[in-house]
Scaffold this active site. Structure first.
Site, PDB file in Angstrom:
ATOM      1  N   CYS A 142     -19.096 -19.188 -36.695  1.00 21.83           N
ATOM      2  CA  CYS A 142     -17.837 -18.875 -35.997  1.00 21.83           C
ATOM      3  C   CYS A 142     -18.033 -18.795 -34.478  1.00 21.83           C
ATOM      4  O   CYS A 142     -18.343 -19.796 -33.855  1.00 21.83           O
ATOM      5  CB  CYS A 142     -17.204 -17.617 -36.569  1.00 21.83           C
ATOM      6  SG  CYS A 142     -15.427 -17.500 -36.181  1.00 21.83           S
ATOM      7  N   LYS A 163      -3.372 -17.170 -33.725  1.00 20.40           N
ATOM      8  CA  LYS A 163      -4.593 -16.970 -34.486  1.00 20.40           C
ATOM      9  C   LYS A 163      -4.623 -17.873 -35.716  1.00 20.40           C
ATOM     10  O   LYS A 163      -3.649 -17.973 -36.460  1.00 20.40           O
ATOM     11  CB  LYS A 163      -4.723 -15.509 -34.909  1.00 20.40           C
ATOM     12  CG  LYS A 163      -6.044 -15.186 -35.603  1.00 20.40           C
ATOM     13  CD  LYS A 163      -6.152 -13.709 -35.939  1.00 20.40           C
ATOM     14  CE  LYS A 163      -7.506 -13.373 -36.536  1.00 20.40           C
ATOM     15  NZ  LYS A 163      -7.652 -11.941 -36.858  1.00 20.40           N
ATOM     16  N   SER A 192     -10.971 -17.305 -39.210  1.00 22.91           N
ATOM     17  CA  SER A 192     -10.302 -16.179 -38.560  1.00 22.91           C
ATOM     18  C   SER A 192     -10.661 -16.201 -37.079  1.00 22.91           C
ATOM     19  O   SER A 192     -11.689 -15.665 -36.668  1.00 22.91           O
ATOM     20  CB  SER A 192     -10.749 -14.859 -39.204  1.00 22.91           C
ATOM     21  OG  SER A 192     -10.153 -13.757 -38.563  1.00 22.91           O
ATOM     22  N   HIS A 235     -15.944 -18.857 -41.785  1.00 27.84           N
ATOM     23  CA  HIS A 235     -16.653 -17.681 -42.284  1.00 27.84           C
ATOM     24  C   HIS A 235     -16.899 -17.814 -43.789  1.00 27.84           C
ATOM     25  O   HIS A 235     -16.322 -17.078 -44.595  1.00 27.84           O
ATOM     26  CB  HIS A 235     -15.848 -16.413 -42.019  1.00 27.84           C
ATOM     27  CG  HIS A 235     -15.951 -15.904 -40.624  1.00 27.84           C
ATOM     28  ND1 HIS A 235     -17.110 -15.327 -40.131  1.00 27.84           N
ATOM     29  CD2 HIS A 235     -15.043 -15.874 -39.617  1.00 27.84           C
ATOM     30  CE1 HIS A 235     -16.907 -14.954 -38.873  1.00 27.84           C
ATOM     31  NE2 HIS A 235     -15.680 -15.278 -38.538  1.00 27.84           N
ATOM     32  N   GLU A 237     -19.223 -16.738 -45.490  1.00 27.25           N
ATOM     33  CA  GLU A 237     -19.849 -15.529 -46.032  1.00 27.25           C
ATOM     34  C   GLU A 237     -18.865 -14.399 -46.293  1.00 27.25           C
ATOM     35  O   GLU A 237     -19.226 -13.369 -46.883  1.00 27.25           O
ATOM     36  CB  GLU A 237     -20.940 -15.033 -45.066  1.00 27.25           C
ATOM     37  CG  GLU A 237     -20.456 -14.253 -43.858  1.00 27.25           C
ATOM     38  CD  GLU A 237     -19.765 -15.091 -42.784  1.00 27.25           C
ATOM     39  OE1 GLU A 237     -19.212 -14.499 -41.838  1.00 27.25           O
ATOM     40  OE2 GLU A 237     -19.776 -16.331 -42.877  1.00 27.25           O
ATOM     41  N   ARG A 249      -5.493  -4.534 -40.312  1.00 30.28           N
ATOM     42  CA  ARG A 249      -5.954  -3.933 -39.060  1.00 30.28           C
ATOM     43  C   ARG A 249      -5.097  -4.403 -37.891  1.00 30.28           C
ATOM     44  O   ARG A 249      -4.669  -3.599 -37.054  1.00 30.28           O
ATOM     45  CB  ARG A 249      -7.418  -4.311 -38.819  1.00 30.28           C
ATOM     46  CG  ARG A 249      -8.002  -3.813 -37.498  1.00 30.28           C
ATOM     47  CD  ARG A 249      -9.215  -4.640 -37.116  1.00 30.28           C
ATOM     48  NE  ARG A 249      -8.871  -6.040 -36.919  1.00 30.28           N
ATOM     49  CZ  ARG A 249      -9.760  -7.036 -36.900  1.00 30.28           C
ATOM     50  NH1 ARG A 249     -11.042  -6.789 -37.105  1.00 30.28           N
ATOM     51  NH2 ARG A 249      -9.353  -8.285 -36.695  1.00 30.28           N
TER      52      ARG A 249
END
Length: 312
Positions: A142, A163, A192, A235, A237, A249
């Site tokens: 990333c 985003k 992300s 990502h 993982e 969040r």
């Protein structure tokens, strides 16, 4: 075979509950085997979550792996206990004379800053330069991939209109490349981020090969000709709940944020997420460790380093 980690690392207990085979260093030292030495530069603020995510991914391999966690000296984390960092992490100055089979440079929530504005950018540049002579293959994830593409290959970062968050459909390219060996014709990866490495620079760079890409998320798996540098723009993982945590969040911060795409059942957060990427994520990490680390790295790391020093 297991991943070898400190017996007191909090992630060890969680992994063992998940039936992931972990071995502490004391037991590993009794075995007559040459384990792979992997160093992880963890730049994420949620250190322990990232440790767990990466260790899960690295555990799905027949290879025994020794893990060394690395932190920056020029910036100290504020979201994790200092005692955790002191016990489980090392500084670059402590390991720079060593050689490693593989290295992972994680992402960091710094996308909306220019690279040169990041407090530890000079140190990161030193580490990335060191990796070219002291690491067989380095995996950049990333923001770490954006930083690596910029430092090593001059690929600029671009800012997205909003985003990019969700789980996106990807396609393998150059199907005979070992990194994507065994991949299906379609596979899924979480992303992300607010920025991206400029795709045109990547496609037009003769020193870079894109072996996996998405119509929505752009180039995903990028590597140099030898595989000593691999850049992962997403990502793989991530835990199944990570995007959910990030979305809630951001909502809690009052940010205007879209629901992560292709992630929840019927795109409804109340119905929970769909896990659709773990098999290919595990395969990617296994292929990296096998074909770009284990099959290439010298048996005696220190002897190889001494030979390099004699040749200079």
């Amino acid at each position: 075979m297991p991943i070898c980690i400190d017996k007191d690392l909090p992630a060890k207990e969680i992994l063992e509950r998940e039936n992931v085979f972990c071995m502490d260093y004391e037991r590993a030292h009794t075995q007559q085997i040459r384990p792979l030495e992997i160093v992880i530069l963890n730049l994420m603020p949620t250190k322990q979550d990232t440790e767990l995510h990466l260790l899960r991914s690295l555990s799905n391999t027949p290879l025994q792996i020794n893990i060394t966690f690395l932190q920056t000296e020029s910036y100290r984390p504020t979201h994790v206990a200092e005692s955790h960092m002191e016990k489980f992490y090392m500084f670059f100055s402590e390991i720079k004379s060593r050689r490693f089979d593989g290295m992972i440079i994680t992402g960091a929530p710094l996308e909306q800053m220019e690279f040169e504005e990041v407090a530890y950018w000079p140190e990161l540049c030193e580490i990335m330069e060191w990796s070219k002579t002291h690491v067989t293959s380095t995996l950049h994830i990333c923001w770490g991939a954006q930083a690596g593409l910029y430092y090593h290959h001059g690929v600029p970062k671009i800012y997205l209109d909003k985003k990019l968050s969700g789980v996106y459909k990807h396609y393998p390219l150059h199907k005979k490349t070992p990194l994507i060996r065994g991949f299906d014709d379609i596979f899924y990866v979480p992303h992300s981020r607010y920025t991206a490495s400029d795709a045109n620079f990547i496609w037009n760079n003769n020193h870079l090969i894109t072996v996996g890409a998405s119509d929505e998320a752009g180039p995903y798996l990028i590597m140099n000709a030898t595989g000593s540098q691999i850049f992962v723009t997403g990502h793989p993982e991530y835990d199944v709940m990570t995007l959910d945590y990030e979305y809630k969040r951001d909502i809690g911060k009052g940010l205007e944020i879209d629901v992560p795409q292709h992630y929840y059942v019927d795109d409804d957060p109340a119905k929970g997420p769909i896990k659709s990427w773990r098999c290919h994520a595990n395969m990617m990490y296994t292929n990296w460790l096998n074909y770009y680390v284990y099959q290439i790295t010298p048996y005696d790391l220190e002897e190889d380093l001494c030979l390099e020093a004699c040749m200079i």
